[in-house]
Write an enzyme that holds these catalytic residues in place. Structure first.
Site, PDB file in Angstrom:
ATOM      1  N   ASP A  67       3.195 -79.123  -1.214  1.00  0.00           N
ATOM      2  CA  ASP A  67       1.970 -79.819  -1.614  1.00  0.00           C
ATOM      3  C   ASP A  67       2.254 -80.917  -2.629  1.00  0.00           C
ATOM      4  OD1 ASP A  67       2.624 -78.033  -3.643  1.00  0.00           O
ATOM      5  OD2 ASP A  67       0.892 -76.743  -3.328  1.00  0.00           O
ATOM      6  N   ASN A 136      -5.560 -66.527  -7.972  1.00  0.00           N
ATOM      7  CA  ASN A 136      -6.665 -66.217  -7.055  1.00  0.00           C
ATOM      8  C   ASN A 136      -6.159 -65.963  -5.626  1.00  0.00           C
ATOM      9  OD1 ASN A 136      -5.953 -68.748  -6.185  1.00  0.00           O
ATOM     10  ND2 ASN A 136      -7.967 -69.684  -6.468  1.00  0.00           N
ATOM     11  N   HIS A 138      -4.041 -67.955  -3.957  1.00  0.00           N
ATOM     12  CA  HIS A 138      -3.739 -69.137  -3.142  1.00  0.00           C
ATOM     13  C   HIS A 138      -2.242 -69.261  -2.891  1.00  0.00           C
ATOM     14  CE1 HIS A 138      -3.597 -71.966  -6.889  1.00  0.00           C
ATOM     15  NE2 HIS A 138      -2.371 -71.886  -6.421  1.00  0.00           N
ATOM     16  N   GLU A 143      -6.796 -72.628  -0.993  1.00  0.00           N
ATOM     17  CA  GLU A 143      -7.655 -71.823  -1.854  1.00  0.00           C
ATOM     18  C   GLU A 143      -8.420 -70.784  -1.021  1.00  0.00           C
ATOM     19  OE1 GLU A 143      -7.297 -72.066  -4.957  1.00  0.00           O
ATOM     20  OE2 GLU A 143      -7.383 -74.115  -5.733  1.00  0.00           O
TER      21      GLU A 143
HETATM   22  C1  GLP Z   1       0.110 -74.313  -7.968  1.00  0.00           C
HETATM   23  C2  GLP Z   1       0.923 -74.673  -6.735  1.00  0.00           C
HETATM   24  C3  GLP Z   1       1.310 -73.465  -5.961  1.00  0.00           C
HETATM   25  C4  GLP Z   1       1.914 -72.455  -6.913  1.00  0.00           C
HETATM   26  C5  GLP Z   1       0.886 -71.990  -7.903  1.00  0.00           C
HETATM   27  C6  GLP Z   1       1.405 -70.967  -8.889  1.00  0.00           C
HETATM   28  O1  GLP Z   1      -1.239 -74.259  -7.725  1.00  0.00           O
HETATM   29  N1  GLP Z   1       0.291 -75.602  -5.857  1.00  0.00           N
HETATM   30  O2  GLP Z   1       2.198 -73.829  -4.931  1.00  0.00           O
HETATM   31  O3  GLP Z   1       2.404 -71.352  -6.193  1.00  0.00           O
HETATM   32  O4  GLP Z   1       0.447 -73.125  -8.616  1.00  0.00           O
HETATM   33  O5  GLP Z   1       2.064 -71.622  -9.922  1.00  0.00           O
HETATM   34  P1  GLP Z   1       2.914 -70.929 -11.015  1.00  0.00           P
HETATM   35  O6  GLP Z   1       4.188 -70.550 -10.370  1.00  0.00           O
HETATM   36  O7  GLP Z   1       3.095 -71.994 -12.066  1.00  0.00           O
HETATM   37  O8  GLP Z   1       2.153 -69.762 -11.507  1.00  0.00           O
END
Ligand code: GLP
Length: 233
Positions: A67, A136, A138, A143
């Site tokens: 992404d 959440n 995702h 989402e």
């Molecule tokens: C973001 C990214 C996800 C990632 C998530 C968790 O929203 N788009 O791909 O998995 O955050 O991030 P973190 O690893 O910083 O908790």
């Protein structure tokens, strides 16, 4: 789904790096799906330090990031492009032409999403995709409510996701939209590894463990895939 529980974040990162490096060892032309966020940083650090010794690790590897934010220039410190350059690409021998990230500044974002899907297909599809987990549930920026057959597209970020990522945008201009691979795009990967760690992920991990599949909880789509490892710490 294979679950691995590690004693701490260092052990999780080591195990994830091993999976990635062994996969490159088996197939030096592997097509990887790669995540951003805090969780995979330890994995990338270990991969970089191993590749610094062997220095041909990424020569023929192809990567597709999951992404990217919309409307954030690549050079912005909060962009996933900058994150990947700093965390992995600049420190390895990957060919920049093989390191793909959606272009959130493209003039036609829908066309950019379609182009990204075509590029993944032209590369032969994703062989191995690493994922983080949103609190959440995702995956990438899919989402709750996202259909399991969704493809790469522009999405609105939830307030909780924007709050979680706000530290990367100290000027307060946290993006409201992003381009993300769809859940269907991710499920087409031949192999998937989900990484999750920390108290903020505990409830999401517990929910995933129940085995219930529901679009309310995007990560649960992984139960429909045959080759998934979940690494938790
Ligand atoms: C973001 C990214 C996800 C990632 C998530 C968790 O929203 N788009 O791909 O998995 O955050 O991030 P973190 O690893 O910083 O908790």
């Amino acid at each position: 789904m294979i679950w691995q529980t590690h004693p701490d974040y260092a052990a999780l990162s080591e195990a994830a790096a091993q999976i990635l490096l062994e996969a490159i060892g088996r197939n030096p032309r592997i097509v990887l799906g790669l995540p951003t966020g805090r969780t995979p940083v330890g994995m990338y650090e270990r991969v970089v330090s191993t590749c610094a010794r062997e220095y041909t690790c990424f020569r023929d590897v192809v990567t597709f990031n999951l992404d990217e934010y919309d409307g954030i220039p690549r050079e912005h410190r909060g962009s996933y492009y900058t994150f990947m350059r700093r965390t992995l690409f600049d420190a390895t021998d990957i060919d920049p032409r093989n390191a793909h990230i959606p272009d959130g500044m493209a003039p036609d974002l829908d066309a950019e999403c379609a182009r990204y899907e075509r590029e993944i297909a032209a590369a032969g599809g994703l062989d191995l995709t690493f994922l983080g987990l949103g609190s959440n549930g995702h995956i990438a920026f899919n989402e709750p409510g996202t259909p399991f057959d969704s493809r790469t597209r522009v999405v609105a970020l939830t307030e909780s996701t924007r709050a979680a990522n706000a530290p990367f945008f100290p000027d307060g201009n946290v993006p409201a939209h992003a381009i993300t691979m769809g859940i269907g795009t991710i499920l087409d990967s031949r192999e998937i590894v989900l990484l999750a760690t920390g108290e903020s992920k505990r409830a999401a991990i517990d929910r995933l463990r129940t085995g219930e599949t529901s679009t309310d909880f995007p990560a649960s789509a992984l139960w429909t895939h045959k080759n998934v490892q979940v690494l938790v710490a």
